[in-house]
Design an enzyme around this catalytic site. Structure first.
Site, short mmCIF file in Angstrom:
data_model
loop_
_atom_site.label_atom_id
_atom_site.label_comp_id
_atom_site.label_asym_id
_atom_site.label_seq_id
_atom_site.Cartn_x
_atom_site.Cartn_y
_atom_site.Cartn_z
N GLY A 50 0.84 -1.21 0.00
CA GLY A 50 0.00 0.00 0.00
C GLY A 50 0.86 1.24 0.00
O GLY A 50 2.04 1.17 0.35
N CYS A 77 5.18 -6.23 1.62
CA CYS A 77 5.57 -4.82 1.63
C CYS A 77 4.89 -4.08 2.79
O CYS A 77 5.19 -4.34 3.94
CB CYS A 77 5.28 -4.20 0.27
SG CYS A 77 6.14 -2.64 0.03
N TYR A 78 3.93 -3.18 2.50
CA TYR A 78 3.21 -2.50 3.60
C TYR A 78 2.63 -3.54 4.55
O TYR A 78 2.64 -3.37 5.78
CB TYR A 78 2.09 -1.63 3.02
CG TYR A 78 1.31 -0.82 4.05
CD1 TYR A 78 1.55 0.53 4.21
CD2 TYR A 78 0.32 -1.41 4.84
CE1 TYR A 78 0.84 1.27 5.15
CE2 TYR A 78 -0.40 -0.68 5.77
CZ TYR A 78 -0.14 0.67 5.93
OH TYR A 78 -0.84 1.41 6.84
N HIS A 169 7.75 -7.96 -3.62
CA HIS A 169 6.42 -8.24 -4.19
C HIS A 169 6.40 -9.57 -4.95
O HIS A 169 6.75 -9.61 -6.13
CB HIS A 169 6.01 -7.10 -5.13
CG HIS A 169 5.69 -5.85 -4.39
ND1 HIS A 169 4.41 -5.53 -3.98
CD2 HIS A 169 6.48 -4.84 -3.96
CE1 HIS A 169 4.42 -4.39 -3.33
NE2 HIS A 169 5.66 -3.94 -3.30
N GLU A 171 3.94 -11.02 -6.14
CA GLU A 171 2.87 -11.04 -7.15
C GLU A 171 3.33 -10.49 -8.50
O GLU A 171 2.62 -10.63 -9.49
CB GLU A 171 1.64 -10.28 -6.64
CG GLU A 171 1.75 -8.75 -6.59
CD GLU A 171 2.44 -8.22 -5.32
OE1 GLU A 171 3.19 -8.97 -4.68
OE2 GLU A 171 2.24 -7.03 -5.01
N ASP A 228 -18.65 -9.21 -22.25
CA ASP A 228 -19.16 -9.25 -20.87
C ASP A 228 -20.66 -9.49 -20.85
O ASP A 228 -21.15 -10.38 -20.14
CB ASP A 228 -18.85 -7.94 -20.13
CG ASP A 228 -17.38 -7.63 -20.12
OD1 ASP A 228 -16.59 -8.54 -20.38
OD2 ASP A 228 -17.02 -6.46 -19.85
N LYS A 383 -11.19 -9.73 -17.00
CA LYS A 383 -11.62 -9.85 -18.40
C LYS A 383 -11.19 -11.18 -19.04
O LYS A 383 -11.99 -11.83 -19.71
CB LYS A 383 -11.02 -8.68 -19.20
CG LYS A 383 -11.57 -8.52 -20.59
CD LYS A 383 -12.68 -7.51 -20.59
CE LYS A 383 -13.33 -7.35 -21.92
NZ LYS A 383 -14.48 -6.43 -21.81
#
Ligand code: XMP
Length: 527
Positions: A50, A77-78, A169, A171, A228, A383
């Site tokens: 964050g 991290c945060y 990170h 991710e 969608d 998506k």
């Protein structure tokens, strides 16, 4: 399910994506979520990164009850700093320098229980760092399991409890073993089953819709021909059959042959109960003389609602005295996960994104005015996941891979006021551009492409005649999330061919230009 608590990082949603790619289902909630309000027990919890500093007044913090749940926790991290700060606020401070980019974490072996977050990773891993604050001391009962040159406490683990923190990170793609770390955490440490599959998701969602809608209610949903709304409609059709009523509003601002294509794809192939509302004249008369983009969006949005209100009444009447009689109680909305994240975030919803997705306040008026409830079957999907479900449901590849098309349609691709003649010109030019892109095998390499029209006119010479015609603007971009985008690099020969064909085949055009503006600073649409 793994719970990801979002502290507002730009990459929080990537944690979910990586976990889901591993087959582990994960949900994102704001970091301020009260544990008592959770209706399900997570197998484990990840604290995201964050932008704030944990020690600042007003910085976001977790509900302390998170630590009493007894499930494994991974702070990123945060999130790592949050764990350390919760134990003692003196553990976190501003570092001497920002650490941004590549770093190497040297793994410290402790024992196979404490350092199992890094099991199978060897002695050193390249990672991506992005921080200023850092841990300046080791929280009580924690040990170091990884360090970098700049961060002595780059990775920590509790001596007994399954609580871990990493400053980097996992991710991000730039942490190549990040997925292994997230697998170690979610599967091995939390015991989550890596069995989340798109097909299962569709079945679960269909069951959920059946339960929510019940035996009698009718559901109204607008379809546009885009992926969608088509996938949403296909799920509804599977769930409640003919009690789902799809409406296609022909705004007069659709692409060439769009209504016919939608009728075939949804009506014929997918067996969806579809009504086409021809409203081109109505939209054109309401848009006459309007050149302000936001006004265009508002007019189009409120005209949509007027038509839906009428349709709801008509549909209820039509269903009277049939086995499917009932009230229209629900409205289908094709909300995707990125929109949900925006509106759930503790930072509050983002105005820009909201305007787009509500097409000028669509749900609010429908909900309040008619007491309709929203159904959002795609609200947990990204998506590409929607596309995967579309394939599972047997929707044709050409539809599944279609570029997005905005609700207000060609009206926001005409710079200036909208007339039937201008829409017709833009539509023909767009058709030529897209057809050429498809012929060249480039369609799937581009995220979104279209031709728009500038209502300023330019002088040209066609044969020996002077012409004073409109300017066609070609736009093609590549993007992952549509929040930022790069201009697509065509060969000049390709662009020249498109330009020549448009000038030769579309009356009223004097010039064709290619838009070289990335996003930011430009937006993808022209307005
Ligand atoms: P921008 O132009 O903001 O577009 O870069 C990002 C994505 O959103 C779509 N878009 C819209 N979709 N109603 C919609 O349904 C709108 O008013 C609208 N404006 C932009 C755009 O096509 C792109 O995919």
């Amino acid at each position: 399910t793994i719970l990801v608590l979002d502290f507002g990082s730009q990459t929080s949603h990537l944690i979910l994506r990586r976990l889901r790619a591993l087959g582990v289902f994960a949900e994102l909630l704001p970091c301020t979520t009260k544990i008592a309000d959770l209706t399900w027990k997570p197998k484990g919890i990840v604290f995201s990164g964050g932008p704030a500093s944990v020690y600042d007044d007003g910085a976001p913090h977790v509900d302390p009850a998170v630590f009493d749940l007894g499930v494994p926790i991974l702070g990123i991290c945060y999130g790592c700093q949050e764990i350390a700060w919760t134990i003692d606020s003196a553990n976190v401070a501003r570092g001497d320098a920002r650490e941004y980019g590549h770093a190497d974490v040297t793994i410290t072996k402790v024992n196979s229980n404490v350092d199992r977050l890094f099991a199978g990773l060897g002695d050193e891993i390249p990672v991506f760092m992005s921080h200023y604050d850092k841990l300046v001391s080791l929280p009580t009962d924690f040990v170091v399991i990884g360090a970098t040159k700049n961060s002595e406490y780059a990775s920590i683990a509790h001596k007994e409890k399954p609580i871990f923190g990493v400053q980097f990170h996992p991710e991000l793609e730039h942490t190549p073993r990040g997925t292994d770390i997230l697998r170690n955490f979610s599967v091995d440490i939390c015991g989550a089953q890596p069995n989340w599959k798109m097909g299962d998701f569709a079945q679960l969602e269909i069951a959920r819709i059946r339960e929510l809608v019940g035996e009698r209610a009718l559901v109204l949903g607008a379809v546009s021909g885009g992926v969608d709304s088509t996938v949403g409609a296909a799920l509804m059709r599977e769930a409640i059959g003919d009690r789902f009523k799809a409406i296609l509003v022909d705004t007069g601002c659709m692409r060439l042959n769009e209504c016919e294509t939608v009728k075939v794809n949804l009506g014929k192939h997918l067996g969806i109960n579809l009504t086409v509302v021809e409203a081109g004249e109505l939209f054109m008369s309401r848009l006459a003389g309007v050149s302000d983009p936001e006004k265009k969006r508002k007019i189009i949005g409120s005209t949509f609602i007027d038509l839906f209100e009428k349709e709801a009444i008509r549909i209820e009447k039509e269903a009277e005295n049939t086995p499917n009689s009932g009230k229209v109680e629900f409205f289908l909305q094709g909300t995707l996960y990125p929109d949900v994240i925006e509106s759930l975030s503790f930072r509050g919803p983002s105005a820009t994104i909201k305007t787009h997705h509500n097409v000028g306040g669509l749900p609010e008026r429908m909900m309040n005015g008619q007491g309709l409830r929203l159904i959002e079957p795609l609200r947990l999907l990204f998506k590409d996941e929607v596309r995967a479900i579309g394939r599972k449901l047997g929707i044709h590849e050409s539809l599944v891979n279609r570029h997005p098309f905005p609700g207000p349609g060609i009206a926001i691709r005409i710079l200036g006021d909208v007339t039937k003649e201008r829409v017709e010109i833009a539509r023909k030019a767009d058709h030529i551009f897209i057809s050429k892109i498809k012929e060249a095998g480039l369609y799937d390499k581009i995220s979104q492409a279209f031709a728009g029209l500038d209502t300023n006119r330019s002088v040209g010479v066609f044969g020996d005649q002077r012409v004073w015609g409109y300017i066609i603007i070609l736009r093609a971009v590549g993007t992952k999330d549509f929040m930022s985008a790069d201009v697509f690099d065509f060969d000049n020969a390709f662009l020249k061919d498109v330009s020549r064909t448009i000038c030769n085949q579309v009356d009223g055009v004097a010039r064709v230009v290619y838009d070289l503006t990335s996003k930011p600073p430009g937006t993808i649409e022209l307005e």
